[in-house]
Design a protein around this motif. Structure first.
Motif, short mmCIF file in Angstrom:
data_model
loop_
_atom_site.label_atom_id
_atom_site.label_comp_id
_atom_site.label_asym_id
_atom_site.label_seq_id
_atom_site.Cartn_x
_atom_site.Cartn_y
_atom_site.Cartn_z
N LYS A 144 0.88 -1.16 0.00
CA LYS A 144 0.00 0.00 0.00
C LYS A 144 0.92 1.21 0.00
N ILE A 145 0.34 2.38 -0.15
CA ILE A 145 1.15 3.61 -0.13
C ILE A 145 1.26 4.08 1.31
N PHE A 146 2.48 4.27 1.76
CA PHE A 146 2.73 4.82 3.09
C PHE A 146 3.12 6.27 2.92
N ARG A 147 2.55 7.14 3.72
CA ARG A 147 2.76 8.58 3.56
C ARG A 147 3.35 9.18 4.83
N ASN A 148 4.11 10.26 4.67
CA ASN A 148 4.60 10.99 5.84
C ASN A 148 3.91 12.36 5.89
N ASN A 149 4.21 13.11 6.91
CA ASN A 149 3.55 14.42 7.09
C ASN A 149 4.16 15.53 6.25
N GLU A 150 5.23 15.24 5.52
CA GLU A 150 5.90 16.25 4.71
C GLU A 150 5.54 16.15 3.24
N GLY A 151 4.54 15.33 2.90
CA GLY A 151 4.13 15.19 1.51
C GLY A 151 4.80 14.03 0.78
N GLY A 152 5.72 13.35 1.45
CA GLY A 152 6.41 12.21 0.84
C GLY A 152 5.62 10.92 1.00
N TRP A 153 6.07 9.91 0.33
CA TRP A 153 5.40 8.62 0.37
C TRP A 153 6.39 7.52 0.03
N TYR A 154 5.96 6.28 0.28
CA TYR A 154 6.79 5.11 0.02
C TYR A 154 5.90 4.04 -0.58
N PHE A 155 6.44 3.32 -1.57
CA PHE A 155 5.68 2.25 -2.22
C PHE A 155 6.64 1.17 -2.70
N GLU A 156 6.25 -0.08 -2.54
CA GLU A 156 7.05 -1.21 -3.04
C GLU A 156 6.41 -1.73 -4.32
N TYR A 157 7.23 -1.84 -5.35
CA TYR A 157 6.78 -2.23 -6.69
C TYR A 157 7.55 -3.47 -7.12
N ALA A 158 6.82 -4.52 -7.47
CA ALA A 158 7.46 -5.79 -7.82
C ALA A 158 8.11 -5.74 -9.20
N PRO A 159 9.32 -6.29 -9.34
CA PRO A 159 9.93 -6.40 -10.67
C PRO A 159 9.08 -7.32 -11.55
N GLU A 160 9.17 -7.09 -12.84
CA GLU A 160 8.45 -7.95 -13.76
C GLU A 160 9.07 -9.34 -13.74
N GLU A 161 8.21 -10.35 -13.64
CA GLU A 161 8.69 -11.73 -13.63
C GLU A 161 9.02 -12.15 -15.06
N HIS A 162 10.24 -12.60 -15.23
CA HIS A 162 10.69 -13.03 -16.55
C HIS A 162 11.91 -13.91 -16.36
N LYS A 163 12.14 -14.84 -17.28
CA LYS A 163 13.29 -15.74 -17.15
C LYS A 163 14.62 -14.98 -17.15
N SER A 164 14.64 -13.78 -17.73
CA SER A 164 15.87 -12.97 -17.73
C SER A 164 16.07 -12.22 -16.42
N GLY A 165 15.09 -12.27 -15.54
CA GLY A 165 15.21 -11.62 -14.24
C GLY A 165 15.41 -10.12 -14.35
N MET A 166 16.40 -9.61 -13.65
CA MET A 166 16.65 -8.18 -13.62
C MET A 166 17.28 -7.67 -14.92
N GLU A 167 17.65 -8.57 -15.81
CA GLU A 167 18.16 -8.17 -17.13
C GLU A 167 17.03 -7.93 -18.12
N PHE A 168 15.79 -8.30 -17.76
CA PHE A 168 14.65 -8.05 -18.63
C PHE A 168 14.50 -6.55 -18.82
#
Length: 161
Positions: A77-101
């Motif tokens: 989910k989106i986590f927010r702070n009081n200064e207007g910032g936020w944090y979000f975790e986004y999954a890499p695309e699943e592919h046989k090439s992994g992080m080279e995709f």
């Protein structure tokens, strides 16, 4: 320079006018709820994978978190702070090439070069409605295989906690 020592102004130096214009849209509409049909960059809104990058670029302009995507259970989910910032975790695309995709590699390029991306977050499936979350910096956390996006605070910094 650490991701937490960077600020928006420094991170956008040297970007093309078109790229800056797109990022500006994310900042102008930050916090707004927008129907799919009203999203400025229709190319971005119609990308089925949720990652938008211009064909000729080796970086990503924006990502979308989409309801019922195959990655939904891994994304935070989106986590927010009081200064207007936020944090979000986004999954890499699943592919046989992994992080080279190509999509993962482009997001890694954003991370290494500290180039901001935009984030939209789908809040309603039908009719499709998105929150424009804003712009942030990407960091890849290998031990959990997750992209972490740190949204800029109102003053342009990225310190979340």
């Amino acid at each position: 320079m650490s991701i937490f020592d960077a600020n928006y102004k420094e991170c956008t130096k040297g970007l093309s006018k078109q790229h800056l214009s797109e990022l500006k849209w994310f900042n102008e509409y930050k916090g707004s709820l927008i129907p799919h049909s009203s999203i400025k960059n229709r190319k971005f809104a119609n990308v089925p994978k949720g990652i938008y990058s211009q064909k000729s670029k080796n970086i990503v302009l924006a990502v979308a978190s989409v309801i019922k995507s195959r990655y939904e259970s891994r994304e935070s989910k989106i986590f927010r702070n009081n200064e207007g910032g936020w944090y979000f975790e986004y999954a890499p695309e699943e592919h046989k090439s992994g992080m080279e995709f190509h999509t993962n590699k482009k997001l890694l390029n954003n991370s290494h070069k500290k180039i901001p991306i935009g984030l939209i977050y789908q809040v309603k499936e039908k009719p499709s409605l998105y929150e424009v979350v804003g712009t942030g910096l990407v960091r890849y956390q290998e031990d959990i295989n997750m992209f972490q996006i740190y949204g800029f605070n109102d003053d342009g910094s990225t310190r979340f906690l």
